[in-house]
Design a protein around this motif. Structure first.
Motif, PDB file in Angstrom:
ATOM      1  N   ASN A  80     110.937  86.913  48.227  1.00  0.00           N
ATOM      2  CA  ASN A  80     111.447  85.615  48.213  1.00  0.00           C
ATOM      3  C   ASN A  80     112.810  85.845  47.853  1.00  0.00           C
ATOM      4  O   ASN A  80     113.722  85.839  48.979  1.00  0.00           O
ATOM      5  CB  ASN A  80     110.866  85.114  46.961  1.00  0.00           C
ATOM      6  CG  ASN A  80     109.196  84.761  47.140  1.00  0.00           C
ATOM      7  OD1 ASN A  80     108.979  84.485  48.075  1.00  0.00           O
ATOM      8  ND2 ASN A  80     108.459  85.402  46.332  1.00  0.00           N
ATOM      9  N   SER A  82     115.699  83.776  46.382  1.00  0.00           N
ATOM     10  CA  SER A  82     116.258  82.558  47.027  1.00  0.00           C
ATOM     11  C   SER A  82     117.620  82.767  47.313  1.00  0.00           C
ATOM     12  O   SER A  82     118.186  82.006  48.362  1.00  0.00           O
ATOM     13  CB  SER A  82     115.768  81.404  46.335  1.00  0.00           C
ATOM     14  OG  SER A  82     116.416  81.575  44.787  1.00  0.00           O
ATOM     15  N   TRP A 138     106.444  85.955  34.253  1.00  0.00           N
ATOM     16  CA  TRP A 138     107.041  85.440  35.362  1.00  0.00           C
ATOM     17  C   TRP A 138     105.657  84.770  36.240  1.00  0.00           C
ATOM     18  O   TRP A 138     105.664  83.939  36.634  1.00  0.00           O
ATOM     19  CB  TRP A 138     107.752  86.435  36.223  1.00  0.00           C
ATOM     20  CG  TRP A 138     107.928  85.992  37.598  1.00  0.00           C
ATOM     21  CD1 TRP A 138     107.217  86.337  38.731  1.00  0.00           C
ATOM     22  CD2 TRP A 138     108.944  85.130  38.098  1.00  0.00           C
ATOM     23  NE1 TRP A 138     108.031  85.740  39.714  1.00  0.00           N
ATOM     24  CE2 TRP A 138     109.037  85.086  39.500  1.00  0.00           C
ATOM     25  CE3 TRP A 138     110.226  84.464  37.381  1.00  0.00           C
ATOM     26  CZ2 TRP A 138     110.059  84.195  40.217  1.00  0.00           C
ATOM     27  CZ3 TRP A 138     110.874  83.784  38.378  1.00  0.00           C
ATOM     28  CH2 TRP A 138     110.885  83.586  39.666  1.00  0.00           C
ATOM     29  N   VAL A 142     106.650  81.331  34.587  1.00  0.00           N
ATOM     30  CA  VAL A 142     107.638  80.666  35.337  1.00  0.00           C
ATOM     31  C   VAL A 142     107.496  80.290  36.744  1.00  0.00           C
ATOM     32  O   VAL A 142     107.952  79.473  37.143  1.00  0.00           O
ATOM     33  CB  VAL A 142     108.594  81.729  35.150  1.00  0.00           C
ATOM     34  CG1 VAL A 142     109.819  81.368  35.891  1.00  0.00           C
ATOM     35  CG2 VAL A 142     109.049  82.094  33.837  1.00  0.00           C
ATOM     36  N   GLN A 143     106.673  81.206  37.501  1.00  0.00           N
ATOM     37  CA  GLN A 143     106.468  81.033  38.860  1.00  0.00           C
ATOM     38  C   GLN A 143     105.560  79.943  39.272  1.00  0.00           C
ATOM     39  O   GLN A 143     105.950  79.326  40.143  1.00  0.00           O
ATOM     40  CB  GLN A 143     105.811  82.450  39.361  1.00  0.00           C
ATOM     41  CG  GLN A 143     105.857  82.348  40.908  1.00  0.00           C
ATOM     42  CD  GLN A 143     105.573  83.774  41.170  1.00  0.00           C
ATOM     43  OE1 GLN A 143     106.354  84.533  41.965  1.00  0.00           O
ATOM     44  NE2 GLN A 143     104.193  84.303  40.790  1.00  0.00           N
ATOM     45  N   PRO A 145     104.993  76.758  38.236  1.00  0.00           N
ATOM     46  CA  PRO A 145     105.765  75.509  38.614  1.00  0.00           C
ATOM     47  C   PRO A 145     106.732  75.265  39.766  1.00  0.00           C
ATOM     48  O   PRO A 145     106.959  74.210  40.243  1.00  0.00           O
ATOM     49  CB  PRO A 145     106.251  75.033  37.076  1.00  0.00           C
ATOM     50  CG  PRO A 145     105.704  75.977  36.152  1.00  0.00           C
ATOM     51  CD  PRO A 145     105.250  77.072  37.055  1.00  0.00           C
ATOM     52  N   LYS A 146     107.249  76.427  40.046  1.00  0.00           N
ATOM     53  CA  LYS A 146     108.226  76.451  41.154  1.00  0.00           C
ATOM     54  C   LYS A 146     107.390  76.384  42.681  1.00  0.00           C
ATOM     55  O   LYS A 146     108.239  76.278  43.466  1.00  0.00           O
ATOM     56  CB  LYS A 146     108.962  77.814  40.790  1.00  0.00           C
ATOM     57  CG  LYS A 146     109.838  77.976  39.776  1.00  0.00           C
ATOM     58  CD  LYS A 146     110.566  79.379  39.642  1.00  0.00           C
ATOM     59  CE  LYS A 146     110.954  80.013  41.119  1.00  0.00           C
ATOM     60  NZ  LYS A 146     112.009  79.807  41.520  1.00  0.00           N
ATOM     61  N   ARG A 147     106.237  76.220  42.450  1.00  0.00           N
ATOM     62  CA  ARG A 147     105.546  76.641  43.803  1.00  0.00           C
ATOM     63  C   ARG A 147     105.810  75.504  44.854  1.00  0.00           C
ATOM     64  O   ARG A 147     106.164  75.620  46.015  1.00  0.00           O
ATOM     65  CB  ARG A 147     104.030  76.512  43.469  1.00  0.00           C
ATOM     66  CG  ARG A 147     103.235  76.867  45.075  1.00  0.00           C
ATOM     67  CD  ARG A 147     102.027  77.714  44.775  1.00  0.00           C
ATOM     68  NE  ARG A 147     101.170  77.525  45.946  1.00  0.00           N
ATOM     69  CZ  ARG A 147     101.384  78.186  47.071  1.00  0.00           C
ATOM     70  NH1 ARG A 147     102.517  79.191  47.367  1.00  0.00           N
ATOM     71  NH2 ARG A 147     100.654  78.196  48.128  1.00  0.00           N
ATOM     72  N   GLU A 148     105.852  74.091  44.205  1.00  0.00           N
ATOM     73  CA  GLU A 148     106.183  73.051  45.356  1.00  0.00           C
ATOM     74  C   GLU A 148     107.716  73.003  45.671  1.00  0.00           C
ATOM     75  O   GLU A 148     107.902  72.851  46.866  1.00  0.00           O
ATOM     76  CB  GLU A 148     105.706  71.583  44.428  1.00  0.00           C
ATOM     77  CG  GLU A 148     104.341  71.429  44.306  1.00  0.00           C
ATOM     78  CD  GLU A 148     103.766  71.690  45.869  1.00  0.00           C
ATOM     79  OE1 GLU A 148     104.149  70.949  46.677  1.00  0.00           O
ATOM     80  OE2 GLU A 148     102.389  72.219  45.782  1.00  0.00           O
ATOM     81  N   GLN A 149     108.693  73.559  44.876  1.00  0.00           N
ATOM     82  CA  GLN A 149     110.039  73.446  45.370  1.00  0.00           C
ATOM     83  C   GLN A 149     110.099  74.438  46.271  1.00  0.00           C
ATOM     84  O   GLN A 149     110.869  74.339  47.450  1.00  0.00           O
ATOM     85  CB  GLN A 149     110.884  73.941  43.823  1.00  0.00           C
ATOM     86  CG  GLN A 149     112.018  74.120  44.061  1.00  0.00           C
ATOM     87  CD  GLN A 149     112.808  74.775  42.855  1.00  0.00           C
ATOM     88  OE1 GLN A 149     112.229  74.492  42.094  1.00  0.00           O
ATOM     89  NE2 GLN A 149     114.121  74.921  43.133  1.00  0.00           N
ATOM     90  N   ASP A 150     109.418  75.739  46.197  1.00  0.00           N
ATOM     91  CA  ASP A 150     109.538  76.808  47.016  1.00  0.00           C
ATOM     92  C   ASP A 150     108.972  76.252  48.349  1.00  0.00           C
ATOM     93  O   ASP A 150     109.425  76.608  49.432  1.00  0.00           O
ATOM     94  CB  ASP A 150     108.871  78.009  46.645  1.00  0.00           C
ATOM     95  CG  ASP A 150     109.477  78.786  45.259  1.00  0.00           C
ATOM     96  OD1 ASP A 150     110.696  78.395  45.010  1.00  0.00           O
ATOM     97  OD2 ASP A 150     108.816  79.553  44.650  1.00  0.00           O
ATOM     98  N   ARG A 153     111.347  73.972  50.028  1.00  0.00           N
ATOM     99  CA  ARG A 153     112.669  74.693  50.869  1.00  0.00           C
ATOM    100  C   ARG A 153     112.112  75.378  51.994  1.00  0.00           C
ATOM    101  O   ARG A 153     112.770  75.529  52.987  1.00  0.00           O
ATOM    102  CB  ARG A 153     112.900  75.843  49.605  1.00  0.00           C
ATOM    103  CG  ARG A 153     113.968  76.814  50.385  1.00  0.00           C
ATOM    104  CD  ARG A 153     114.262  77.812  49.236  1.00  0.00           C
ATOM    105  NE  ARG A 153     115.565  77.364  48.623  1.00  0.00           N
ATOM    106  CZ  ARG A 153     116.155  78.150  47.587  1.00  0.00           C
ATOM    107  NH1 ARG A 153     115.534  79.118  47.184  1.00  0.00           N
ATOM    108  NH2 ARG A 153     117.233  77.730  46.849  1.00  0.00           N
TER     109      ARG A 153
END
Length: 195
Positions: A80, A82, A138, A142-143, A145-150, A153
Motif C-alpha cells: 500500500n 499511500s 494496525w 487502525v486498518q 476503518p480505513k478500508r472504504e477510504q482506501d 482512492r
C-alpha cells in the motif's frame, strides 16, 4: 465482487495489489508474476532493511527503490504505502484489491510470525520476525476503518480493477486465472541486492 471475473489480460502488464496486512498480497504477487513473466515486487522490501526485524529505510532511499521498480515495463507490485501511490497509479495498468475480516488477517499474522519458520513471499532476508504490538493494533484497530477510504482512492485512479472480499474469492481467482501458489523466497534480485 461481481460473479464474473475479468480476464487477467485485462489488467495489463503492470499490476498493483493492495489490501490489508496478511490478506495474501505477496503470495498473489509471486503467482501473478510467474504467470505473466513479470518481476514481483514487494513494497515492504523497499521500505525495510534486509536482515532486520522490520527496521525502516530512510524515506528517500525507500522512494528511490520504489520509483526505480515502477519504471520497468512489466511488474506485479504488492503493498500500500499511500505516500507513493500517485506515482504507482501513473505507471500501473491494473489493480487488485484484496480484503478479508480483521480476525482472519490477525490469525494469519500470528501464524506466520510464530510458526512459519521458512521464507515466504514478501519476507525480509534472514526471517527475523517477531510479534509487534504496533502491528497487532494496525491489523485489528487502525486498518479496518480505513478500508472504504482506501477502496475509494483505488477506484478513483480509473484503472481496471478487481475487488476480492474474502479468502474464498481469492481462491476462486487463483483457479480462474490458472495461478499456482508456491512457497519459496520471492524477493527479486533487484531488491535483494539493495541492502
Amino acid at each position: 465482487m461481481s460473479t464474473e471475473l475479468p480476464t487477467l489480460e485485462s489488467l495489463g502488464p503492470r499490476i498493483m495489489i493492495c489490501g490489508p496486512s496478511n490478506a495474501g498480497k505477496s503470495t498473489l504477487a509471486v503467482a501473478l508474476a510467474r504467470k505473466l513473466d513479470a518481476e514481483p515486487y514487494h513494497v515492504d522490501l523497499f521500505r525495510h532493511l534486509p536482515g532486520t526485524d522490520w527496521v525502516q529505510r530512510p524515506d528517500e532511499e525507500f522512494a528511490a527503490l520504489h520509483d526505480a521498480a515502477i519504471r520497468e515495463e512489466r511488474w506485479v507490485m504488492d503493498g500500500n504505502y499511500s505516500s507513493l501511490m500517485p506515482q504507482r497509479f501513473a505507471r500501473a495498468t491494473g489493480i487488485i484489491l484484496l480484503g478479508d475480516n480483521r480476525w482472519a488477517n490477525f490469525r494469519r499474522y500470528l501464524w506466520r510470525t510464530l510458526f512459519q519458520r521458512r521464507s515466504r513471499p514478501g519476507s525480509l532476508s534472514g526471517d527475523r520476525d517477531s510479534i509487534k504490538w504496533g502491528m497487532m493494533r494496525w491489523i485489528l484497530i487502525v486498518q479496518p476503518p480505513k478500508r472504504e477510504q482506501d477502496r475509494a482512492r483505488l477506484r478513483a485512479a480509473g484503472l481496471p480493477m478487481v475487488e476480492l472480499g474474502s479468502m474464498a474469492q481469492l481462491n476462486r481467482l487463483y483457479r480462474a486465472w490458472g495461478l499456482e501458489r508456491r512457497v519459496r523466497p520471492s524477493a527479486p534480485a533487484s531488491a535483494r541486492g539493495r541492502a
